[in-house]
Structures are given as structure tokens and as C-alpha cells.
Design a protein around this motif. Structure first.
Motif, PDB file in Angstrom:
ATOM      1  N   VAL A 196       0.839  -1.197   0.000  1.00 15.18           N
ATOM      2  CA  VAL A 196       0.000   0.000   0.000  1.00 15.18           C
ATOM      3  C   VAL A 196       0.874   1.247   0.000  1.00 15.18           C
ATOM      4  O   VAL A 196       0.612   2.215  -0.710  1.00 15.18           O
ATOM      5  CB  VAL A 196      -0.946   0.005   1.222  1.00 15.18           C
ATOM      6  N   SER A 197       1.927   1.229   0.811  1.00 12.11           N
ATOM      7  CA  SER A 197       2.862   2.350   0.868  1.00 12.11           C
ATOM      8  C   SER A 197       3.928   2.172  -0.213  1.00 12.11           C
ATOM      9  O   SER A 197       4.278   1.049  -0.583  1.00 12.11           O
ATOM     10  CB  SER A 197       3.511   2.443   2.247  1.00 12.11           C
ATOM     11  N   LYS A 198       4.468   3.275  -0.699  1.00 12.22           N
ATOM     12  CA  LYS A 198       5.486   3.208  -1.742  1.00 12.22           C
ATOM     13  C   LYS A 198       6.777   2.604  -1.224  1.00 12.22           C
ATOM     14  O   LYS A 198       7.521   1.975  -1.962  1.00 12.22           O
ATOM     15  CB  LYS A 198       5.749   4.616  -2.293  1.00 12.22           C
ATOM     16  N   GLN A 199       7.033   2.803   0.050  1.00  9.71           N
ATOM     17  CA  GLN A 199       8.274   2.317   0.630  1.00  9.71           C
ATOM     18  C   GLN A 199       7.993   1.567   1.927  1.00  9.71           C
ATOM     19  O   GLN A 199       7.121   1.957   2.702  1.00  9.71           O
ATOM     20  CB  GLN A 199       9.234   3.485   0.900  1.00  9.71           C
ATOM     21  N   VAL A 200       8.714   0.489   2.129  1.00  9.03           N
ATOM     22  CA  VAL A 200       8.606  -0.288   3.363  1.00  9.03           C
ATOM     23  C   VAL A 200      10.004  -0.432   3.949  1.00  9.03           C
ATOM     24  O   VAL A 200      10.905  -0.970   3.300  1.00  9.03           O
ATOM     25  CB  VAL A 200       7.997  -1.680   3.109  1.00  9.03           C
ATOM     26  N   THR A 201      10.171   0.059   5.158  1.00  8.05           N
ATOM     27  CA  THR A 201      11.466  -0.027   5.837  1.00  8.05           C
ATOM     28  C   THR A 201      11.320  -0.876   7.092  1.00  8.05           C
ATOM     29  O   THR A 201      10.200  -1.085   7.577  1.00  8.05           O
ATOM     30  CB  THR A 201      11.983   1.378   6.209  1.00  8.05           C
ATOM     31  N   PRO A 202      12.421  -1.390   7.639  1.00  7.75           N
ATOM     32  CA  PRO A 202      12.341  -2.248   8.833  1.00  7.75           C
ATOM     33  C   PRO A 202      11.594  -1.558   9.982  1.00  7.75           C
ATOM     34  O   PRO A 202      11.815  -0.386  10.260  1.00  7.75           O
ATOM     35  CB  PRO A 202      13.809  -2.497   9.183  1.00  7.75           C
ATOM     36  N   SER A 203      10.725  -2.314  10.627  1.00  9.26           N
ATOM     37  CA  SER A 203       9.857  -1.761  11.671  1.00  9.26           C
ATOM     38  C   SER A 203      10.205  -2.325  13.037  1.00  9.26           C
ATOM     39  O   SER A 203      10.672  -3.467  13.166  1.00  9.26           O
ATOM     40  CB  SER A 203       8.388  -2.072  11.347  1.00  9.26           C
ATOM     41  N   ASP A 204       9.956  -1.519  14.071  1.00  2.47           N
ATOM     42  CA  ASP A 204      10.138  -1.976  15.449  1.00  2.47           C
ATOM     43  C   ASP A 204       8.930  -2.786  15.925  1.00  2.47           C
ATOM     44  O   ASP A 204       9.068  -3.790  16.618  1.00  2.47           O
ATOM     45  CB  ASP A 204      10.324  -0.778  16.391  1.00  2.47           C
TER      46      ASP A 204
END
Length: 313
Positions: A196-204
Motif C-alpha cells: 500500500v505504501s510506496k516504501q517499506v522499511t524495517p519496523s520496530d
């Protein structure tokens, strides 16, 4: 001597008497029955009116509660998730209003939404489990250093791989951007999720949002696949919460499935009234508690432990 005409007249008289008795009796009976039916109908009308009034009163109370939660919610959750990177995962058929409400509450709590992923019904479909398992275990898919659990369950394997590329591990390094993009692209091509989001980064932290109980082929197994994902997201990161509505707390819903599993419910928190403003506030508080190692099952369903976290006041 009695002739045939006498017999005929006697029979006619008997039948006339019977017919007259039936008519008279039925008329009297109908009168009593109709009177009783009229009383019952009047009683039902009164009950209906009373129930309608009660329903309107309850709806007004719910609206007042939601208005209050909306008004004070931002101040209650302010700063609770400051600096936290949170992944939002929408279960199949998750309603946009619920996902948006939970996401906005997380932002109000100070969280940064590090990515948003939408699962499709194919992800949980038992009939497609073999294809999902084959993809996860195929050569060249796994990021360097990742070891999948010893399991033949596609939900366990897929959940482990997704958690590895989506969450920031508490120890060690996360997969590289290219490894993450490769895995997510593969899941997307398989048709089991979309970004859904353009970017996915590592999440806590992660919040899995679900609106409805599973339907179709083996709904309990589908709910179990989502539970496996929630458990993997929690284990790989700092914590996870499943936020949903009351139907999801049933036997065929992911929240109900988690609450029946002591191993997962000991790690993953759940909120079964996140379709309301108050439940969205509780979702933020529950996620904040995850950072302190606290887990709880919150909401209004019968299998909830309490309405809200004890430190949420």
C-alpha cells in the motif's frame, strides 16, 4: 312402516344439525382466538416500541462514547509511541475505515508508519498453501543468514519470511533493501499481498488489522495462518498487536484464534473493538505496553481479559 323418504329426511336433518353446530362452535371459538391474537399483537407492538427506544438510547450512548474518545484520544495517546517505527498489515477484507482509524491513532501516538501491507485472500487460502510453501522454500528466495522454522506449514513458513524482511530484529542486522524488495516482489507476483505504501522499511512494531472473521474453505485454518504471522512479527521485532472488531474475536477470527493459543497470546496483544474510537486508543496503549514487555487481550468480547490496559488511564 318407515319408508325411504323418512330415512332421507332424517339424514338431512342430522347433517344440518352437524353443520349448524360446527358453524356456531367455530364462530364462538374464532371470537376467543381472535381476541387472544389481538392481545398478542398489541403486546408485540408495545415490545417493539420499547426495543426501538432502547436501541436509540444505546446508539446515542455509543455515539457519545465515541465522540468523547475522539475528543480526548489524541491527548491520551500523545507521545506513547514517540520514535517507534510501526508496520501496519491489513488482513484480507480489512475495512478501509478500520485500517485508516488505527493508522491515524498510531500517528497521534507519535509513531512513524514505516510501511503498510495488504494481504489478499490467497495468503490464507488452504487450497493455495502448497504454492505458497513452494515459493518460500525455493532456492534464492531467502535472505542471507535466514533459517526458516522446521515446519511444513505454509503459514508458519510464510509468516517467518515476511517477519524477517519487514521487522528490525532486536539483535543482528535486518536484510538488505535489495533482499527485502526481492522477497516482497515475489509475494506480490504470487498474488498473496500488495504494498500500500510506496516504501517499506524495517519496523520496530507491527499492528495486524482485521475486520471480519474468515469465511470459505476451512476458516479456522485461515485464522491460524494470520495468527502465525502475528506471532512471527512479534518475535522478530519488539512487539505486535492485532486490532479488529467483535466478529474477529470468534472461533473463525484471528483474535479468537490467538486467545485460544496460550503460546501466541502470551506474546501478542489483541484489541477486539478497534472499529471504535476508544478501541483505537486502546490499540496505541497496548502497543506502548509491548515496549515494556506487557501483553494483554483487550476489548468487549467474552474472551477479553479486560477493557483496556491497567496503565491506560
Amino acid at each position: 312402516m318407515i319408508d325411504f323418504r323418512y330415512h332421507l329426511v332424517s339424514l338431512i336433518s342430522v347433517f344440518l344439525a352437524l353443520a349448524l353446530g360446527i358453524v356456531v362452535g367455530t364462530t364462538q371459538l374464532n371470537g376467543a382466538v381472535l381476541t387472544d391474537l389481538h392481545h398478542q399483537v398489541d403486546g408485540l407492538k408495545t415490545d417493539k416500541h420499547t426495543l426501538q427506544q432502547s436501541t436509540r438510547q444505546l446508539q446515542s450512548q455509543i455515539k457519545a462514547d465515541d465522540d468523547f474518545a475522539t475528543g480526548v484520544g489524541a491527548s491520551v495517546v500523545a507521545g506513547r509511541l514517540k520514535g517507534a517505527r510501526v508496520l501496519v498489515v491489513a488482513a484480507p477484507q480489512a475495512g478501509n475505515a478500520l485500517v485508516d482509524g488505527v493508522t491515524q491513532a498510531l500517528k497521534s501516538g507519535g509513531a512513524t508508519i514505516s510501511g503498510q501491507v495488504q494481504l489478499t485472500s490467497d495468503y490464507v487460502d488452504p487450497r493455495l498453501a502448497t504454492g505458497l510453501r513452494d515459493f518460500v522454500t525455493s532456492p534464492g528466495v531467502l535472505p542471507a543468514g535466514l533459517r526458516l522454522p522446521r515446519s511444513n506449514d505454509s503459514g508458519v513458513l510464510a509468516g517467518s519470511l515476511l517477519a524477517d524482511v519487514l521487522m528490525q530484529p532486536t539483535s543482528g542486522n535486518a536484510p538488505s533493501n535489495s533482499e527485502r524488495e526481492q522477497v516482497l516482489a515475489g509475494f506480490s507476483q504470487l498474488g498473496v499481498l500488495r504494498l500500500v505504501s510506496k516504501q517499506v522499511t524495517p519496523s520496530d512494531y507491527a499492528v495486524l488489522v482485521a475486520s471480519d472473521a474468515q469465511t470459505g474453505a476451512n476458516p479456522s485454518a485461515q485464522a491460524g495462518t494470520l495468527s502465525d504471522l502475528a506471532g512471527a512479527l512479534d518475535s522478530q521485532g519488539k512487539g505486535a498487536v492485532v486490532a479488529g472488531s467483535a466478529p474477529v474475536a470468534g472461533d473463525d477470527g484471528v483474535i479468537g484464534n490467538i486467545r485460544q493459543d496460550k503460546a501466541i497470546s502470551a506474546k501478542v496483544s489483541t484489541v477486539d473493538d478497534a472499529d471504535r474510537a476508544s478501541g483505537q486508543v486502546i490499540t496505541v496503549l497496548a502497543l506502548a505496553d509491548q515496549s515494556k514487555g506487557k501483553t494483554g487481550q483487550y476489548g468487549i468480547a467474552g474472551n477479553a481479559e479486560s477493557t483496556f490496559p491497567s496503565n491506560g488511564q
